[in-house]
Design a protein around this motif. Structure first.
Motif, PDB file in Angstrom:
ATOM      1  N   GLN A  98      56.898 -11.621  -7.218  1.00 44.83           N
ATOM      2  CA  GLN A  98      56.391 -12.581  -8.163  1.00 44.83           C
ATOM      3  C   GLN A  98      55.997 -12.013 -10.136  1.00 44.83           C
ATOM      4  O   GLN A  98      55.672 -13.257 -10.576  1.00 44.83           O
ATOM      5  N   GLU A  99      54.879 -11.678  -9.815  1.00 42.25           N
ATOM      6  CA  GLU A  99      54.677 -10.849 -10.629  1.00 42.25           C
ATOM      7  C   GLU A  99      55.995 -10.058 -11.985  1.00 42.25           C
ATOM      8  O   GLU A  99      55.593 -10.137 -13.088  1.00 42.25           O
ATOM      9  N   VAL A 100      57.041  -9.853 -12.039  1.00 37.74           N
ATOM     10  CA  VAL A 100      58.311  -9.897 -12.404  1.00 37.74           C
ATOM     11  C   VAL A 100      58.587 -10.781 -12.521  1.00 37.74           C
ATOM     12  O   VAL A 100      58.595 -11.597 -14.091  1.00 37.74           O
ATOM     13  N   GLU A 101      58.279 -12.352 -11.618  1.00 39.59           N
ATOM     14  CA  GLU A 101      59.109 -13.547 -12.658  1.00 39.59           C
ATOM     15  C   GLU A 101      57.564 -13.874 -13.878  1.00 39.59           C
ATOM     16  O   GLU A 101      58.242 -14.399 -14.576  1.00 39.59           O
ATOM     17  N   GLU A 102      56.519 -13.624 -13.084  1.00 42.05           N
ATOM     18  CA  GLU A 102      55.580 -13.916 -13.883  1.00 42.05           C
ATOM     19  C   GLU A 102      55.524 -13.743 -15.579  1.00 42.05           C
ATOM     20  O   GLU A 102      55.825 -14.000 -16.358  1.00 42.05           O
ATOM     21  N   MET A 103      55.700 -12.139 -15.848  1.00 39.75           N
ATOM     22  CA  MET A 103      56.371 -11.576 -16.544  1.00 39.75           C
ATOM     23  C   MET A 103      57.203 -12.106 -17.728  1.00 39.75           C
ATOM     24  O   MET A 103      57.285 -12.153 -19.412  1.00 39.75           O
ATOM     25  N   ARG A 104      58.319 -12.695 -16.160  1.00 38.11           N
ATOM     26  CA  ARG A 104      59.545 -12.882 -17.569  1.00 38.11           C
ATOM     27  C   ARG A 104      59.379 -14.563 -18.594  1.00 38.11           C
ATOM     28  O   ARG A 104      60.328 -15.002 -19.259  1.00 38.11           O
ATOM     29  N   SER A 105      58.781 -14.775 -17.575  1.00 36.94           N
ATOM     30  CA  SER A 105      57.772 -16.519 -17.706  1.00 36.94           C
ATOM     31  C   SER A 105      57.532 -16.511 -19.470  1.00 36.94           C
ATOM     32  O   SER A 105      56.543 -17.566 -19.495  1.00 36.94           O
ATOM     33  N   GLU A 106      56.640 -15.206 -19.492  1.00 35.86           N
ATOM     34  CA  GLU A 106      55.319 -15.550 -20.499  1.00 35.86           C
ATOM     35  C   GLU A 106      55.939 -14.871 -21.779  1.00 35.86           C
ATOM     36  O   GLU A 106      56.182 -14.099 -21.927  1.00 35.86           O
ATOM     37  N   PRO A 107      56.244 -15.683 -22.813  1.00 35.24           N
ATOM     38  CA  PRO A 107      56.378 -15.158 -23.514  1.00 35.24           C
ATOM     39  C   PRO A 107      55.848 -13.043 -24.495  1.00 35.24           C
ATOM     40  O   PRO A 107      54.076 -13.700 -24.532  1.00 35.24           O
ATOM     41  N   GLY A 108      56.507 -12.081 -24.898  1.00 37.18           N
ATOM     42  CA  GLY A 108      55.991 -11.286 -25.375  1.00 37.18           C
ATOM     43  C   GLY A 108      55.581 -10.299 -24.343  1.00 37.18           C
ATOM     44  O   GLY A 108      55.224  -9.005 -24.680  1.00 37.18           O
ATOM     45  N   GLN A 109      55.568 -10.802 -22.801  1.00 35.39           N
ATOM     46  CA  GLN A 109      55.157 -10.143 -21.648  1.00 35.39           C
ATOM     47  C   GLN A 109      56.398  -9.018 -21.295  1.00 35.39           C
ATOM     48  O   GLN A 109      57.534  -9.884 -20.916  1.00 35.39           O
ATOM     49  N   LYS A 110      55.806  -7.905 -21.362  1.00 38.63           N
ATOM     50  CA  LYS A 110      56.698  -6.556 -20.619  1.00 38.63           C
ATOM     51  C   LYS A 110      56.168  -5.695 -19.654  1.00 38.63           C
ATOM     52  O   LYS A 110      55.132  -6.162 -19.034  1.00 38.63           O
ATOM     53  N   PRO A 111      56.617  -5.102 -19.002  1.00 40.02           N
ATOM     54  CA  PRO A 111      56.419  -3.973 -17.481  1.00 40.02           C
ATOM     55  C   PRO A 111      55.275  -2.925 -18.684  1.00 40.02           C
ATOM     56  O   PRO A 111      55.396  -2.435 -19.074  1.00 40.02           O
ATOM     57  N   LEU A 112      54.353  -3.196 -17.801  1.00 42.21           N
ATOM     58  CA  LEU A 112      53.572  -2.451 -18.387  1.00 42.21           C
ATOM     59  C   LEU A 112      53.686  -0.685 -18.273  1.00 42.21           C
ATOM     60  O   LEU A 112      52.742  -0.229 -19.702  1.00 42.21           O
ATOM     61  N   ARG A 113      54.338  -0.044 -17.717  1.00 42.29           N
ATOM     62  CA  ARG A 113      54.577   1.160 -18.248  1.00 42.29           C
ATOM     63  C   ARG A 113      55.602   1.547 -19.914  1.00 42.29           C
ATOM     64  O   ARG A 113      55.004   1.957 -20.381  1.00 42.29           O
ATOM     65  N   ARG A 114      55.751   0.269 -20.324  1.00 45.00           N
ATOM     66  CA  ARG A 114      56.106   0.262 -21.763  1.00 45.00           C
ATOM     67  C   ARG A 114      55.446  -0.089 -22.614  1.00 45.00           C
ATOM     68  O   ARG A 114      55.290  -0.281 -23.967  1.00 45.00           O
ATOM     69  N   PHE A 115      54.376  -1.009 -22.100  1.00 39.43           N
ATOM     70  CA  PHE A 115      53.460  -2.425 -23.017  1.00 39.43           C
ATOM     71  C   PHE A 115      52.661  -1.878 -22.218  1.00 39.43           C
ATOM     72  O   PHE A 115      51.412  -2.854 -22.032  1.00 39.43           O
ATOM     73  N   PRO A 116      51.468  -0.619 -22.774  1.00 38.89           N
ATOM     74  CA  PRO A 116      50.279  -0.288 -21.569  1.00 38.89           C
ATOM     75  C   PRO A 116      49.287  -1.142 -22.577  1.00 38.89           C
ATOM     76  O   PRO A 116      47.976  -1.160 -22.007  1.00 38.89           O
ATOM     77  N   GLN A 117      49.671  -1.671 -23.722  1.00 40.33           N
ATOM     78  CA  GLN A 117      48.494  -2.906 -24.361  1.00 40.33           C
ATOM     79  C   GLN A 117      47.639  -4.082 -23.933  1.00 40.33           C
ATOM     80  O   GLN A 117      46.816  -4.487 -23.995  1.00 40.33           O
ATOM     81  N   GLN A 118      48.953  -3.909 -22.854  1.00 39.75           N
ATOM     82  CA  GLN A 118      48.545  -5.547 -22.368  1.00 39.75           C
ATOM     83  C   GLN A 118      48.250  -4.860 -20.855  1.00 39.75           C
ATOM     84  O   GLN A 118      47.901  -5.772 -20.503  1.00 39.75           O
ATOM     85  N   ALA A 119      47.891  -3.748 -20.661  1.00 38.51           N
ATOM     86  CA  ALA A 119      47.321  -3.453 -19.395  1.00 38.51           C
ATOM     87  C   ALA A 119      45.918  -4.016 -18.612  1.00 38.51           C
ATOM     88  O   ALA A 119      45.996  -4.698 -17.795  1.00 38.51           O
ATOM     89  N   PRO A 120      45.141  -3.891 -19.453  1.00 33.97           N
ATOM     90  CA  PRO A 120      43.792  -4.833 -19.296  1.00 33.97           C
ATOM     91  C   PRO A 120      43.513  -6.233 -18.593  1.00 33.97           C
ATOM     92  O   PRO A 120      43.101  -6.347 -17.783  1.00 33.97           O
ATOM     93  N   ALA A 121      44.447  -6.525 -20.105  1.00 32.59           N
ATOM     94  CA  ALA A 121      44.572  -8.208 -19.552  1.00 32.59           C
ATOM     95  C   ALA A 121      45.344  -8.555 -18.203  1.00 32.59           C
ATOM     96  O   ALA A 121      44.761  -8.594 -17.220  1.00 32.59           O
ATOM     97  N   GLN A 122      46.420  -7.947 -17.904  1.00 36.40           N
ATOM     98  CA  GLN A 122      47.277  -8.454 -16.955  1.00 36.40           C
ATOM     99  C   GLN A 122      46.164  -7.296 -15.621  1.00 36.40           C
ATOM    100  O   GLN A 122      46.409  -7.772 -14.659  1.00 36.40           O
ATOM    101  N   LEU A 123      46.414  -6.429 -15.270  1.00 36.99           N
ATOM    102  CA  LEU A 123      45.520  -5.999 -14.650  1.00 36.99           C
ATOM    103  C   LEU A 123      44.535  -6.713 -14.195  1.00 36.99           C
ATOM    104  O   LEU A 123      43.828  -6.735 -12.765  1.00 36.99           O
ATOM    105  N   ARG A 124      43.082  -6.782 -14.666  1.00 32.95           N
ATOM    106  CA  ARG A 124      41.846  -7.774 -14.615  1.00 32.95           C
ATOM    107  C   ARG A 124      43.209  -9.213 -13.722  1.00 32.95           C
ATOM    108  O   ARG A 124      42.478  -9.310 -12.875  1.00 32.95           O
ATOM    109  N   ARG A 125      43.639  -9.350 -14.363  1.00 33.29           N
ATOM    110  CA  ARG A 125      44.353 -10.686 -13.916  1.00 33.29           C
ATOM    111  C   ARG A 125      45.071 -10.645 -12.080  1.00 33.29           C
ATOM    112  O   ARG A 125      44.440 -10.760 -11.267  1.00 33.29           O
ATOM    113  N   ILE A 126      45.455  -9.360 -12.258  1.00 33.00           N
ATOM    114  CA  ILE A 126      46.120  -9.328 -10.606  1.00 33.00           C
ATOM    115  C   ILE A 126      44.827  -8.971  -9.318  1.00 33.00           C
ATOM    116  O   ILE A 126      45.390  -9.095  -9.041  1.00 33.00           O
ATOM    117  N   ASN A 127      43.869  -7.782 -10.173  1.00 35.26           N
ATOM    118  CA  ASN A 127      42.500  -7.977  -9.390  1.00 35.26           C
ATOM    119  C   ASN A 127      42.213  -8.974  -8.938  1.00 35.26           C
ATOM    120  O   ASN A 127      41.999  -9.801  -7.805  1.00 35.26           O
TER     121      ASN A 127
END
Length: 430
Positions: free
Chosen positions: A220-249
């Motif tokens: 479902q995290e993969v599904e959420e990523m694909r459903s949001e424009p501009g979202q990519k795997p955090l390994r490739r786009f670490p700029q997105q990590a702070p917001a995404q990891l806070r959300r997951i937590n």
């Protein structure tokens, strides 16, 4: 293209989910709510009916353990952009993956059958229609919703369906409860080394921490990523990590909190009513029926409605996790947002899982035995799967700079050890 940092426009990095705390709730909330499925309700009801308030402490123990392993699973999905099965296929022998996935699917189908049976019985109690007719109706409805409703709508539907769990809080507020006794049982519980007591502890632990939840939330995290424009795997786009990891937590701690709080109230209700009046129950529908003369028609109806509602939430998670696991194993296209024609194998596993569950209910199986064997298979398969999950999450070749460490790593390993002890309790004769 390398696996290093990639520059993206600022508007793509900004995470729209930070606008509202409600939007931060998704995969974790749905996963946690689905854990309180009809078969889980049956387990918790039996725990309360048999041992009163003396097992309430187990729900305080399972909360951090459950949250830790689900956080690890969700992180793997969001960091790598792939589900657990796909990651396992890339880094471990296929025979190990196929064996784990086969056990997962068998356990899920048995669990689906037990859930459908309880849902059909609860619906019969409320509206009087034959149980098997209800089973077919509810199973068919679940298949249609998963295949033909677009993912973004379906995810929102599942999220709001979680509100049905409040029925169990309401029931606990309706029936008379001696809160002083509850507090004493939590602080100073009465422990026993009896076979029944230890088996019930194992059952509660196995009900709250199950392999299908790991696969579902990661996917479902993969599904959420694909459903949001501009979202990519955090390994490739670490700029997105702070917001995404806070959300997951936030999402995971809230979701697992909801799961354990509702389980707590189910045990509490059963202890305050069924245990007090020495009423034994075998299924969640039995618990609903037994509540009527004690808590009144309203409490009985709420409990029965909750069984149906949680079942409609759990069925997609059980069938969907099996489909994601199979798809990752065989490299099929897999997404609830894809049209049926583009992911036939994926949707076939969903449909066959539900149909298999429906078919089992026509065999007039013993629901307690079905739940037992489902718990045994889950318990046996959970341990190696959890070990693999932890090794994946700790591997920098898989997770890059996001390899887990510190308290989360310790929490994940503690959950794995707890499940190993539970598995031994399930397979070793008392």
């Amino acid at each position: 293209m390398t696996d290093d940092k990639i520059t993206v426009p600022e508007e793509a990095v900004k995470d729209p989910i930070e606008r509202s705390w409600i939007r931060r709730l998704g995969p974790g909330l749905i996963t946690g709510a689905a854990d309180d499925d009809p078969s889980g309700i049956g387990t918790y009801s039996q725990a309360g009916a048999q041992f009163g308030f003396n097992l309430l402490w187990t729900l305080l123990l399972t909360y951090p353990l459950m949250a830790a392993i689900q956080l690890v699973s969700a992180s793997i999905g969001r960091v790598t952009g792939k589900g657990l099965a796909s990651n396992m296929r890339a880094h471990y022998p296929k025979s190990l993956l196929y064996g784990a996935v086969a056990l997962l699917i068998v356990a899920n189908v048995i669990n689906i059958a037990a859930d459908l049976s309880a849902m059909g019985a609860a619906m019969q109690l409320l509206v009087g229609m034959p149980q098997q007719f209800n089973v077919v109706l509810l199973g068919g409805l679940s298949v249609v919703l998963q295949i033909f409703v677009p993912y973004d709508r379906y995810a929102r539907l599942l999220k709001w369906t979680a509100l049905v769990l409040l029925a169990y809080v309401a029931v606990a507020l309706i029936v008379p409860i001696h809160w002083g006794d509850v507090a004493r049982a939590i602080v100073m519980p009465h422990f026993s080394l009896s076979s029944d007591y230890l088996t019930t502890i194992v059952a509660v632990l196995g009900t709250t921490i199950s392999p299908y939840l790991f696969f579902w939330q990661a996917s479902q995290e993969v599904e959420e990523m694909r459903s949001e424009p501009g979202q990519k795997p955090l390994r490739r786009f670490p700029q997105q990590a702070p917001a995404q990891l806070r959300r997951i937590n936030f999402d995971t701690w809230v979701g697992m909190g909801v799961s354990n709080v509702i389980a707590f109230f189910i045990v509490l209700t059963a202890a305050a009513t069924l245990h007090l009046h020495h009423i034994d129950v075998k299924t969640s529908a039995d618990a609903a029926k037994a509540l009527e003369p004690i808590g009144g028609r309203f409490a009985y109806a709420l409990f029965a409605l909750g069984i149906i509602g949680t079942g409609l939430l759990a069925l997609p998670v059980l069938a969907g996790s099996a489909a994601y696991a199979a798809a990752g194993s065989f490299r099929w296209r897999s997404s609830l947002s894809l049209h049926l024609a583009l992911a036939r194998q994926f949707y076939s596993v969903i449909a066959l899982s539900i149909v298999g569950g429906v078919a089992i209910t026509f065999m007039h199986f013993d629901p307690i035995r079905a739940l037992y064997w489902s718990a045994v298979i889950n318990g046996v398969s959970a341990v190696p799967i959890m070990v693999i999950i932890m090794l994946l999450a700790r591997n920098r070749h898989v997770m890059g700079e996001f390899a887990i460490k510190g308290p989360l790593a310790w929490g994940g390993w503690l959950a794995t050890i707890a499940m190993a002890i539970a598995a031994v309790g399930l397979v070793v004769p008392n």
